[in-house]
Scaffold this motif. Structure first.
Motif, PDB file in Angstrom:
ATOM      1  N   MET A 276      80.676  52.627 150.062  1.00  0.00           N
ATOM      2  CA  MET A 276      79.976  53.111 148.789  1.00  0.00           C
ATOM      3  C   MET A 276      78.916  53.978 149.897  1.00  0.00           C
ATOM      4  O   MET A 276      78.466  53.379 150.795  1.00  0.00           O
ATOM      5  CB  MET A 276      79.038  52.213 147.948  1.00  0.00           C
ATOM      6  N   PHE A 277      78.763  55.284 149.680  1.00  0.00           N
ATOM      7  CA  PHE A 277      78.472  56.274 150.863  1.00  0.00           C
ATOM      8  C   PHE A 277      77.159  57.053 150.227  1.00  0.00           C
ATOM      9  O   PHE A 277      77.231  57.323 149.169  1.00  0.00           O
ATOM     10  CB  PHE A 277      79.482  57.189 151.334  1.00  0.00           C
ATOM     11  N   SER A 278      76.156  57.049 151.118  1.00  0.00           N
ATOM     12  CA  SER A 278      74.999  57.714 150.650  1.00  0.00           C
ATOM     13  C   SER A 278      74.969  59.082 151.576  1.00  0.00           C
ATOM     14  O   SER A 278      74.974  59.215 152.810  1.00  0.00           O
ATOM     15  CB  SER A 278      73.720  57.204 150.955  1.00  0.00           C
ATOM     16  N   PHE A 279      74.640  60.285 150.864  1.00  0.00           N
ATOM     17  CA  PHE A 279      74.398  61.443 151.692  1.00  0.00           C
ATOM     18  C   PHE A 279      72.976  61.941 151.594  1.00  0.00           C
ATOM     19  O   PHE A 279      72.565  62.868 152.230  1.00  0.00           O
ATOM     20  CB  PHE A 279      75.272  62.571 151.167  1.00  0.00           C
ATOM     21  N   THR A 280      72.198  61.134 151.089  1.00  0.00           N
ATOM     22  CA  THR A 280      70.905  61.514 150.857  1.00  0.00           C
ATOM     23  C   THR A 280      69.612  60.535 151.260  1.00  0.00           C
ATOM     24  O   THR A 280      68.435  60.704 151.305  1.00  0.00           O
ATOM     25  CB  THR A 280      70.287  61.605 149.333  1.00  0.00           C
TER      26      THR A 280
ATOM     27  N   THR B 228      78.565  46.764 150.987  1.00  0.00           N
ATOM     28  CA  THR B 228      79.418  47.306 151.673  1.00  0.00           C
ATOM     29  C   THR B 228      79.127  48.946 151.398  1.00  0.00           C
ATOM     30  O   THR B 228      79.965  49.725 151.015  1.00  0.00           O
ATOM     31  CB  THR B 228      80.948  47.175 150.960  1.00  0.00           C
ATOM     32  N   ARG B 229      78.086  49.265 152.217  1.00  0.00           N
ATOM     33  CA  ARG B 229      77.528  50.570 152.031  1.00  0.00           C
ATOM     34  C   ARG B 229      77.572  51.133 153.455  1.00  0.00           C
ATOM     35  O   ARG B 229      77.257  50.586 154.170  1.00  0.00           O
ATOM     36  CB  ARG B 229      75.945  50.558 151.382  1.00  0.00           C
ATOM     37  N   ALA B 230      77.570  52.583 153.213  1.00  0.00           N
ATOM     38  CA  ALA B 230      77.161  53.295 154.438  1.00  0.00           C
ATOM     39  C   ALA B 230      76.456  54.411 154.362  1.00  0.00           C
ATOM     40  O   ALA B 230      76.619  55.068 153.259  1.00  0.00           O
ATOM     41  CB  ALA B 230      78.560  53.619 155.019  1.00  0.00           C
ATOM     42  N   ILE B 231      75.618  55.211 155.370  1.00  0.00           N
ATOM     43  CA  ILE B 231      75.019  56.167 155.116  1.00  0.00           C
ATOM     44  C   ILE B 231      75.960  57.348 156.122  1.00  0.00           C
ATOM     45  O   ILE B 231      75.929  57.105 157.324  1.00  0.00           O
ATOM     46  CB  ILE B 231      73.411  56.016 155.694  1.00  0.00           C
TER      47      ILE B 231
END
Length: 730
Positions: free
Chosen positions: A278-282, A363-366
């Motif tokens: 799960m990915f963050s772009f902010t 299971t997150r990533a920036i």
């Protein structure tokens, strides 16, 4: 939701084979009797061996039912229900070789999932509001279902009631106000059942499911239904291994004036060597010191990228080496007694325990670079919960002049205790969105007990409810009034508040039985909180949050199709910081929408199932749209019974419009669509009934962002996935 590595016993298979002669003989269908004279008798609908006498009948097309259980309102036909509700049949799950609840709910346009396909947890959004697996009801009671994901093999029906409705079933464990998803457990049928289903899916997942049921005694009063599942293989991300093990037992006894039932289940899910991300772009990636990082490398803070990159392949394995195990057990007992022909009493009690351990959450990533450079996070978790519930009530039917009443009183209690410890790697290593590396993982946390857990919660929900459905003017008008007095206690924070929540609803049939107009006012309830020490009004107990819904709609029966069309408005409050650094009930989410759902047969050979949902969700206190709530969703499924005897082919179109990925409305996900196909073929091999099913999801193998998880994190959709299954009926 025994040891995760214990190999399954072959008992289900052995029992099925030993029972072959008796089951096969008992399932021989008698020829239909000829009527004495043409036109003398009305046509009688005869249930087949797949249908239960105590449930609403299946609708034409056999994907949905003609009615559903509405909590305190009882079993109600769809056209008489004063709310927007659908009931999906187990035949729908069989068509798509379903493994979990998610595989069935993907057919409902009111639902969008907020966790990756195949994730250990299954969270979703219903009518614009969030819900988790722990909030699923079982036979009308909360606190029984698994905490992480629901194995579909346990259940006969999946009933989906949209919108807040605390009167109908009380408050769920995680206090969702999205609606009610109720799972109806399997029971032994009038005819014996012995089925063995073998399933194979992408890329190398294999599963065996035994389903056995029989009634005993001269009058078949005692029923036993057993379901056992064992599956293992690659599923989810590339090289990710998953294992499913589930056993359930349903017992029931039908007396002359009493009925009792008992449901037991044990379910274990394990995941090894991976997970999609799960990915963050902010979000900005924090600085990490060498001492804090498992990689022993100091990392500088990195600003938010601010733009959305193309999604990775759907089976990209962002977290190779992860592993986790979730174990759920549950039990539910119910007894009913007929005092007279018109008055009945009932009592039900049960509970469940859940334990989740391992590297399976967070299971997150920036994403910090235009080339896909990413900072990864992962958590080693030990989370546990205990849920206990009980309900007692009285149901009566009586007349007051020309008005017929169905009156029900109930008392309900639900107690929840949860604790979570974790050790974290907070964006402490560098990887890549398109070419990930294997992380170095944090050590397992030490379980210290519920009260001393890092995140500890305890709830005590108690309620008294009453509802009266009045039938007026020869049943052309149905009026429902009622309310629930709900108390909420949180012992860990010394919180205790209560609230009375009313409901008013009506169904009117001014033009016969094919058109029903309906409307309702309902409420949902969430716990308040004790204001923390960081605010000026620290220690103040804020009241429970009351979500309010108003809905108007129409139900149409056109030929063998049933339509429900409704317009609704929901207002959900939230706590916000106000002037003087006070925490107050000052925020509000407003959802306005229109929904259309349908099921049944378009022609003698073509069946339809699906719907279209439009929702506009705004945060009135900020003026922004609510993230993760796409304005348009469509789910349209069509099946065709071909001229080849026993062969059905079909598919479904899934469409989801643009949606905001974050609460600041800085990043918007594009719309996406997907085509899925299925086929079913029923035949006999050496006089033994066999059914073959095949399905393909995401036929075009598209890469797309499917939706959001929390504020700012987006999820890639699953790749092209196929399943084939063969069911042998002994």
């Amino acid at each position: 939701m025994p040891s995760a590595h214990r190999r399954p016993r072959p008992n289900p298979i052995v029992l099925a084979l030993l029972a072959l002669p008796a089951f096969a003989a008992a399932q021989t269908e008698p020829a239909p009797a000829e009527p004495a004279a043409v036109g003398m008798l009305e046509q009688v609908y005869v249930r087949d061996r797949y249908e239960r006498e105590d449930l609403p009948k299946l609708a034409p097309g056999r994907k949905a039912a003609k009615g559903a259980r509405l909590g305190i309102l009882g079993a109600t036909s769809i056209v008489d229900a004063p709310v927007h509700v659908n009931a999906y049949a187990r035949e729908l799950a069989e068509d798509w070789s379903a493994l979990t609840l998610q595989d069935v709910l993907e057919n409902d346009s009111a639902v969008v999932f907020t966790t990756n396909k195949g994730h250990m947890l299954q969270n979703f959004n219903l009518r614009g509001l969030d819900m988790t697996a722990i909030d699923i009801a079982t036979n009308g009671l909360y606190g029984i279902a698994p905490a992480n994901q629901v194995p579909i093999e346990l259940f006969e029906r999946v009933e989906v009631l949209r919108g807040p409705n605390v009167l109908l079933s009380g408050m769920p464990p995680a206090s969702s106000v999205a609606g009610t998803v109720n799972m109806v457990t399997k029971r032994a049928l009038v005819k014996p059942l012995a089925e063995l289903t073998m399933t194979y899916g992408s890329h190398s997942y294999g599963q065996l499911h035994a389903d056995l049921g029989k009634r005993f005694g001269e009058e078949q009063r005692l029923g036993i239904r057993f379901n056992g599942v064992y599956g293992k293989g690659e599923m989810g991300a590339q090289d990710e291994q998953q294992k499913r093990r589930m056993a359930s037992l349903g017992l029931d006894y039908l007396g002359d004036r009493a009925r009792v039932s008992l449901d037991l289940y044990d379910s274990v899910n394990t995941i090894d060597n991976g997970s999609p991300g799960m990915f963050s772009f902010t979000s900005a990636a924090p600085a990490v010191s060498a001492a804090a990082s498992p990689t022993r490398t100091a990392l500088r803070a990195a600003p938010a990228l601010g733009v959305l990159l193309a999604p990775p392949d759907g089976d990209t394995n962002m977290f190779r080496g992860t592993h986790g195990r979730y174990h759920n057990t549950g039990a539910l007992a119910r007894a009913e007694f007929d005092f007279t022909q018109n008055w009945q009493g009932y009592v039900a009690a049960g509970g469940s325990n859940s334990t989740g351990q391992g590297l399976m959450f967070g299971t997150r990533a920036i994403v910090v670079g235009l080339d896909g450079t990413t900072r990864g996070a992962i958590y080693n978790v030990d989370t546990r919960s205990e849920r206990r519930t009980a309900e007692a009530g009285v149901i009566g039917r009586f007349d007051t002049g020309p008005v017929k009443h169905r009156l029900q009183f109930s008392a309900n209690v639900l107690r929840i205790k949860e604790g979570t410890n974790n050790t974290a790697c907070n964006y402490c290593y560098v990887t890549n969105l398109y070419n990930p590396v294997t992380p170095v993982f944090p050590t397992a946390p030490l379980w210290t007990g519920y009260e001393s857990a890092r995140v500890a919660t305890k709830y005590d929900f108690r309620s008294l409810a009453v509802a009266d459905t009045m039938s007026i003017a020869d049943e052309r008008v149905l009026l429902t009034v009622g309310g629930r007095h709900q108390s909420v206690k949180m012992p860990y924070s010394d919180y205790s508040e209560s609230r009375f929540s009313p409901m008013v609803a009506a169904v009117v049939r001014p033009w016969g039985d094919t058109v029903s107009l309906f409307g309702n006012y309902t409420e949902g309830l969430e716990p308040g909180q004790v204001v923390p020490s960081t605010y000026a009004n620290a220690g103040e107990a804020l009241p429970p949050k009351v979500t309010k819904q108003a809905e108007l709609g129409v139900k149409l029966q056109t030929g063998e199709l049933t339509h429900t069309i409704s317009a609704f408005q929901i207002k959900r409050p939230s706590f916000v910081a106000a002037a003087g650094n006070r925490l107050v009930d000052g925020g509000e989410q407003r959802l306005r929408g229109v929904e259309w759902s349908l099921f049944g047969k378009l022609t003698d050979t073509v069946s339809l199932l699906g719907g279209i949902t439009h929702i506009k969700s705004e945060q009135l206190n900020t003026g922004r749209d609510t993230y993760g709530v796409p304005e348009w969703r469509a789910r349209i499924g069509l099946d065709w019974q071909t001229p080849v005897q026993g062969l059905t082919v079909g598919g479904r179109l899934i469409y989801t419009s643009k949606q905001w990925a974050d609460s600041g409305n800085k990043l918007r996900l594009p719309s996406w669509n997907r085509v899925d196909l299925m086929a079913s073929y029923a035949t006999r091999i050496a006089a033994t009934p066999v059914r073959f099913n095949a399905s393909v999801e995401n036929v075009a193998d598209k890469n797309y962002w499917i939706g959001t998880f929390g504020d700012g994190f987006v999820m890639p959709g699953a790749p092209r996935t196929f399943r084939v299954s063969a069911t042998v009926s002994f």
